[in-house]
Design a protein around this motif. Structure first.
Motif, mmCIF file in Angstrom:
data_model
loop_
_atom_site.group_PDB
_atom_site.id
_atom_site.type_symbol
_atom_site.label_atom_id
_atom_site.label_comp_id
_atom_site.label_asym_id
_atom_site.label_seq_id
_atom_site.Cartn_x
_atom_site.Cartn_y
_atom_site.Cartn_z
ATOM 1 N N MET A 1 31.430 29.242 27.224
ATOM 2 C CA MET A 1 31.956 29.861 28.442
ATOM 3 C C MET A 1 31.460 29.085 29.660
ATOM 4 O O MET A 1 30.260 28.968 29.875
ATOM 5 N N SER A 2 32.354 28.545 30.459
ATOM 6 C CA SER A 2 31.937 27.935 31.718
ATOM 7 C C SER A 2 31.812 29.030 32.774
ATOM 8 O O SER A 2 32.430 30.091 32.675
ATOM 9 N N VAL A 3 30.980 28.779 33.790
ATOM 10 C CA VAL A 3 30.669 29.787 34.804
ATOM 11 C C VAL A 3 31.096 29.270 36.174
ATOM 12 O O VAL A 3 30.747 28.154 36.567
ATOM 13 N N LEU A 4 31.840 30.098 36.916
ATOM 14 C CA LEU A 4 32.247 29.776 38.280
ATOM 15 C C LEU A 4 31.589 30.766 39.226
ATOM 16 O O LEU A 4 31.667 31.978 39.032
ATOM 17 N N VAL A 5 30.943 30.237 40.267
ATOM 18 C CA VAL A 5 30.249 31.066 41.249
ATOM 19 C C VAL A 5 30.993 30.994 42.577
ATOM 20 O O VAL A 5 31.295 29.897 43.062
ATOM 21 N N VAL A 6 31.301 32.140 43.160
ATOM 22 C CA VAL A 6 31.970 32.191 44.464
ATOM 23 C C VAL A 6 30.891 32.263 45.547
ATOM 24 O O VAL A 6 30.090 33.191 45.583
ATOM 25 N N VAL A 7 30.896 31.265 46.417
ATOM 26 C CA VAL A 7 29.865 31.153 47.458
ATOM 27 C C VAL A 7 30.505 31.425 48.818
ATOM 28 O O VAL A 7 31.429 30.719 49.229
ATOM 29 N N GLU A 8 30.014 32.440 49.512
ATOM 30 C CA GLU A 8 30.510 32.790 50.842
ATOM 31 C C GLU A 8 29.710 32.046 51.906
ATOM 32 O O GLU A 8 28.483 32.001 51.847
ATOM 33 N N CYS A 9 30.436 31.474 52.870
ATOM 34 C CA CYS A 9 29.800 30.725 53.945
ATOM 35 C C CYS A 9 30.247 31.268 55.300
ATOM 36 O O CYS A 9 31.350 31.805 55.437
ATOM 37 N N ASP A 10 29.379 31.105 56.292
ATOM 38 C CA ASP A 10 29.701 31.562 57.643
ATOM 39 C C ASP A 10 28.991 30.660 58.642
ATOM 40 O O ASP A 10 27.788 30.439 58.530
ATOM 41 N N GLY A 11 29.764 30.123 59.585
ATOM 42 C CA GLY A 11 29.165 29.245 60.586
ATOM 43 C C GLY A 11 28.532 28.008 60.005
ATOM 44 O O GLY A 11 27.568 27.462 60.556
ATOM 45 N N GLY A 12 29.034 27.538 58.886
ATOM 46 C CA GLY A 12 28.504 26.344 58.231
ATOM 47 C C GLY A 12 27.377 26.611 57.258
ATOM 48 O O GLY A 12 27.006 25.736 56.479
ATOM 49 N N VAL A 39 32.615 27.565 43.942
ATOM 50 C CA VAL A 39 33.746 27.349 44.843
ATOM 51 C C VAL A 39 33.376 28.025 46.153
ATOM 52 O O VAL A 39 32.961 29.180 46.177
ATOM 53 N N ALA A 40 33.471 27.275 47.250
ATOM 54 C CA ALA A 40 33.038 27.779 48.550
ATOM 55 C C ALA A 40 34.211 28.381 49.308
ATOM 56 O O ALA A 40 35.323 27.840 49.303
ATOM 57 N N VAL A 41 33.963 29.514 49.967
ATOM 58 C CA VAL A 41 34.953 30.138 50.849
ATOM 59 C C VAL A 41 34.316 30.338 52.213
ATOM 60 O O VAL A 41 33.119 30.584 52.327
ATOM 61 N N GLY A 42 35.126 30.224 53.261
ATOM 62 C CA GLY A 42 34.603 30.339 54.609
ATOM 63 C C GLY A 42 34.304 28.975 55.200
ATOM 64 O O GLY A 42 34.655 27.934 54.638
ATOM 65 N N SER A 88 38.315 26.037 33.845
ATOM 66 C CA SER A 88 38.411 26.835 32.611
ATOM 67 C C SER A 88 37.265 27.842 32.534
ATOM 68 O O SER A 88 36.614 28.009 31.487
ATOM 69 N N ALA A 89 37.018 28.498 33.663
ATOM 70 C CA ALA A 89 35.885 29.420 33.766
ATOM 71 C C ALA A 89 36.165 30.717 33.014
ATOM 72 O O ALA A 89 37.211 31.340 33.201
ATOM 73 N N GLN A 90 35.229 31.106 32.181
ATOM 74 C CA GLN A 90 35.323 32.369 31.454
ATOM 75 C C GLN A 90 34.481 33.467 32.109
ATOM 76 O O GLN A 90 34.704 34.653 31.860
ATOM 77 N N VAL A 91 33.521 33.050 32.933
ATOM 78 C CA VAL A 91 32.703 34.009 33.680
ATOM 79 C C VAL A 91 32.762 33.626 35.155
ATOM 80 O O VAL A 91 32.507 32.471 35.514
ATOM 81 N N ILE A 92 33.107 34.593 36.006
ATOM 82 C CA ILE A 92 33.166 34.377 37.458
ATOM 83 C C ILE A 92 32.151 35.319 38.094
ATOM 84 O O ILE A 92 32.153 36.518 37.831
ATOM 85 N N VAL A 93 31.289 34.757 38.929
ATOM 86 C CA VAL A 93 30.228 35.532 39.561
ATOM 87 C C VAL A 93 30.419 35.504 41.075
ATOM 88 O O VAL A 93 30.620 34.431 41.662
#
Length: 325
Positions: A1-12, A39-42, A88-93
């Motif tokens: 299982m590959s793991v994808l992490v969602v990273v929130e950003c603000d003001g850099g 994967v970065a958002v913001g 091909s992420a099976q786990v998203i955090v």
């Protein structure tokens, strides 16, 4: 299982809650014998994204589309889903934040994934079953949930995992495009109003919070809260009755119907401790209550309590913090 992490950003900057999520995701990846990609958002900078290597992230995907600076539910969902397919992420955090709550349910439907919110511990992957522990009933209970879907989405509660810091490690930052169209931004807000927090510390991300209630007796006395917050490098907050009578803006209201916070230190000044308020702060690591009523319900939830007049205690406490600094 590959793991994808969602990273929130603000003001850099990468948000504190996302540093915790990155650490959580890298530990899950290690448990599963794989690597963690973010994967970065913001609004982000490549230099700050590269520092996610200190939390165990090997690669960061970043879409520089300027309209992604502010949260847009449809666009963020499509971006994260595209990154999940690419890796091909099976786990998203992701963080159990306002963004995580909004995006998590949409991702669950789009990716046909099992979803667990308010996760407080690393999962157990024994005998083929993937089990996570999550908070329930406003933190009064915990539930062990088995996620049976091929894909799993975990929304991690703030302050439940300590962020890792492996100095010197860096992540590879890779340009990534989710091929977003105008239609993906159809639900974008027409106007974004930025509400500055006193002292420049965002309340949902604050490590320390100083909060006031009706015991402050009026907005003209709020400088006592702000002085202590400034000395501590903390954010300011208030109880619902305070925001209802417009002593303070509603974006500072903490509680079940306001913002839920999980700081390392929460100082409640002149707040009785109604159950609705406790529901928004009971994840704090340390709670300090200052109230002249020794029977105030908040003392039952406090780690430390001061029975005294806030108008006498706060100036002395602020002075003591300044001297310590």
């Amino acid at each position: 299982m590959s793991v994808l992490v969602v990273v929130e950003c603000d003001g850099g900057e990468v948000k504190k809650s996302s540093l915790e999520v990155a650490s959580y995701g890298s530990q899950v990846a290690q448990m599963l014998g794989t690597t963690a990609t973010a994967v970065a958002v913001g609004e982000a900078t490549e230099a700050n994204l590269a520092k996610l290597g200190e939390q165990g992230i090997s690669k960061v995907l970043y879409d520089a589309e300027p309209r992604l600076k502010d949260f847009v539910n449809g666009a963020y969902t499509k971006l994260i889903a595209a990154a999940a397919e690419k890796e091909s992420a099976q786990v998203i955090v992701l963080a159990n934040s306002n963004i995580g709550a909004a995006v998590g349910s949409r991702l669950s439907v789009r990716l046909k994934a099992s979803l667990a919110t308010n996760v407080v511990e690393l999962p157990k992957n024994d005998g083929g079953s993937f089990t996570v522990k999550r908070g329930a009933f406003s933190g009064k209970a915990f539930a062990d949930v088995v996620l049976s879907g091929d894909r799993k989405i975990l929304a991690v509660k703030k302050n439940s995992i300590e962020a890792l810091h492996e100095a010197g490690k860096t992540a590879t930052v890779e340009s990534f495009s989710a091929s977003l169209s105008d239609a993906d931004f159809a639900d974008a807000p027409k106007q974004v109003v930025m509400q500055d927090q006193a002292g420049g510390v965002l309340l949902p991300e604050a490590d320390r919070v100083v909060s006031g209630g009706r015991g402050m007796k009026g907005p003209e006395n709020w400088h006592l809260i702000e002085d202590l917050a400034k000395a501590l490098g903390a954010a300011t907050a208030c109880s619902k009755p305070v925001s209802d009578v417009d002593w303070r803006p509603h974006h500072e209201h903490v509680g079940q119907t306001g913002i839920t916070v999980s700081p390392n230190l929460y100082i409640a000044c002149g707040i009785s401790g109604a159950i609705q308020h406790l529901a928004g702060v009971n994840s704090s690591k340390v709670i300090v209550v200052i109230n002249k009523d020794p029977e105030a319900p908040f003392f039952k939830a406090a780690d430390y309590g001061i029975v005294g007049d806030v108008f006498e205690v706060l100036p002395k406490l602020t002075q003591a913090v300044k001297e310590l600094n």
